[in-house]
Write a protein that holds these residues in place. Structure first.
Motif, mmCIF file in Angstrom:
data_model
loop_
_atom_site.group_PDB
_atom_site.id
_atom_site.type_symbol
_atom_site.label_atom_id
_atom_site.label_comp_id
_atom_site.label_asym_id
_atom_site.label_seq_id
_atom_site.Cartn_x
_atom_site.Cartn_y
_atom_site.Cartn_z
ATOM 1 N N CYS A 168 90.207 86.023 36.359
ATOM 2 C CA CYS A 168 90.030 87.419 36.732
ATOM 3 C C CYS A 168 88.634 87.913 36.347
ATOM 4 O O CYS A 168 88.189 87.711 35.209
ATOM 5 C CB CYS A 168 91.094 88.257 36.042
ATOM 6 S SG CYS A 168 90.944 90.019 36.383
ATOM 7 N N ASN A 183 94.940 92.669 38.738
ATOM 8 C CA ASN A 183 93.804 92.752 39.667
ATOM 9 C C ASN A 183 94.017 91.803 40.846
ATOM 10 O O ASN A 183 94.345 90.635 40.653
ATOM 11 C CB ASN A 183 92.514 92.397 38.914
ATOM 12 C CG ASN A 183 91.299 92.373 39.804
ATOM 13 O OD1 ASN A 183 91.160 93.192 40.706
ATOM 14 N ND2 ASN A 183 90.409 91.428 39.535
ATOM 15 N N CYS A 242 96.316 91.536 34.180
ATOM 16 C CA CYS A 242 96.071 92.954 34.489
ATOM 17 C C CYS A 242 96.458 93.331 35.923
ATOM 18 O O CYS A 242 96.399 94.505 36.281
ATOM 19 C CB CYS A 242 94.608 93.317 34.223
ATOM 20 S SG CYS A 242 93.444 92.718 35.464
ATOM 21 N N CYS A 294 95.668 88.638 39.284
ATOM 22 C CA CYS A 294 95.526 88.346 37.861
ATOM 23 C C CYS A 294 96.902 88.332 37.194
ATOM 24 O O CYS A 294 97.717 89.232 37.399
ATOM 25 C CB CYS A 294 94.617 89.375 37.205
ATOM 26 S SG CYS A 294 94.451 89.123 35.424
ATOM 27 N N CYS A 331 87.904 90.976 35.963
ATOM 28 C CA CYS A 331 88.053 92.166 35.127
ATOM 29 C C CYS A 331 88.379 91.806 33.677
ATOM 30 O O CYS A 331 87.785 92.344 32.750
ATOM 31 C CB CYS A 331 89.153 93.073 35.683
ATOM 32 S SG CYS A 331 88.759 93.790 37.288
ATOM 33 N N CYS A 332 89.344 90.904 33.475
ATOM 34 C CA CYS A 332 89.803 90.641 32.097
ATOM 35 C C CYS A 332 89.699 89.175 31.692
ATOM 36 O O CYS A 332 89.916 88.848 30.526
ATOM 37 C CB CYS A 332 91.234 91.147 31.923
ATOM 38 S SG CYS A 332 92.488 90.085 32.689
HETATM 39 ZN ZN ZN Z 1 92.772 90.596 34.925
#
Ligand code: ZN
Length: 271
Positions: free
Chosen positions: A119, A142, A140, A137, A121-122
């Motif tokens: 991911c 995503n 999270c 994801c 984002c995380c």
């Molecule tokens: Zn994520």
């Protein structure tokens, strides 16, 4: 040979697994398993495919065709099964086979999946989305869809009919091809044509005309093909990008990209 849209079934006989074995086998950046007899994507025997699945870097079912796809690492030592050979995607595309666009989509998705393992984002691992052609994801939520990167390619012509071709520093150094480059953020495709020609050769163009497009899975370009007319300037190559650029008579061309590529169609006036 089944059509590219045929839904394929899993291994027959005593195999308890309902999962189909990959039908489109790739290796490395663009090798594809082809039949020696007709050049179509080869139906590898199940025992070969089972061993390949164990070594594959990715195996998935390509939607919406439910077409099994797999890729072996570029350095994989596996010999092709009897009656098959490792060809190239470019060869398949250049042959005019109806499998060309299907294999191009598969290769583009393989490249995208390799680049979306985690991911953005995380940092957690990504997994198949249950409904969409996407990855999600596991932490999270995503969601990421297959991305496409727009790029322009342009045939620049002089009033006397000669066309501009260049040898590129980073690819196929003995081949003369068109000026090309990625569309920048905030830029139109036409603005990109003007900028790329100016940056790489020092020339100014007008009469920029869109001619067509083609998916190019190296790794994920949508090539937007244009023609343009040179109106001023003297060739001054951007040495970080080009080895050489020059004007050529269309009747006496140097070595150019092979059939199947958008550059070939542009250079030979096939758009
Ligand atoms: Zn994520």
């Amino acid at each position: 040979m089944p059509s590219p849209n045929a839904t394929l079934t899993g291994a027959p006989g005593s195999d308890p697994s309902p999962a189909p074995l990959p039908r489109l086998w790739f290796r490395g950046r663009g090798d594809i398993l082809l039949s020696e007899s007709d050049g179509s994507p080869a139906a590898a025997p199940d025992d070969w495919a089972r061993e390949a699945v164990a070594r594959a870097e990715d195996v998935f079912s390509m939607r919406p065709q439910s077409l099994p796809v797999g890729r072996l690492p570029g350095a994989d030592p596996a010999l092709p099964p009897p009656g098959c050979l490792w060809g190239t995607y470019r060869t398949l595309l250049g042959s005019g086979s109806p499998w060309g666009p299907v294999a191009g989509r598969a290769l583009g998705l393989l490249n995208w999946r390799r680049q979306t393992r985690f991911c953005g984002c995380c940092g957690a691992p990504m997994a198949e989305h249950p409904v969409e052609i996407a990855r999600q994801c596991t932490a999270c939520g995503n969601v990421v869809w297959p991305d496409v990167s727009p790029a322009v390619i342009v045939r620049v012509e002089r009033p006397d009919g000669k066309i501009l071709l260049a040898r590129h520093a980073y690819r196929d150094r003995d081949i003369y091809a068109c000026i090309a480059g990625h569309v920048d953020t905030g830029e139109t495709a036409e603005e990109c044509v003007h900028r790329e020609v100016r940056e790489e050769t020092g020339l100014e163009v007008d009469s920029v005309r869109y001619r067509g497009s083609q998916h190019w899975p190296f790794p994920n370009q949508l090539m937007l093909a244009f023609t343009a007319r040179c109106v001023s300037g003297t060739i001054r190559v951007q040495e970080s990008e080009l080895l050489e650029a020059a004007w050529f008579d269309p009747a006496r061309l140097p070595p150019t990209p092979s059939p199947g590529s958008v550059a070939h169609r542009l250079i030979h006036g096939l758009f």
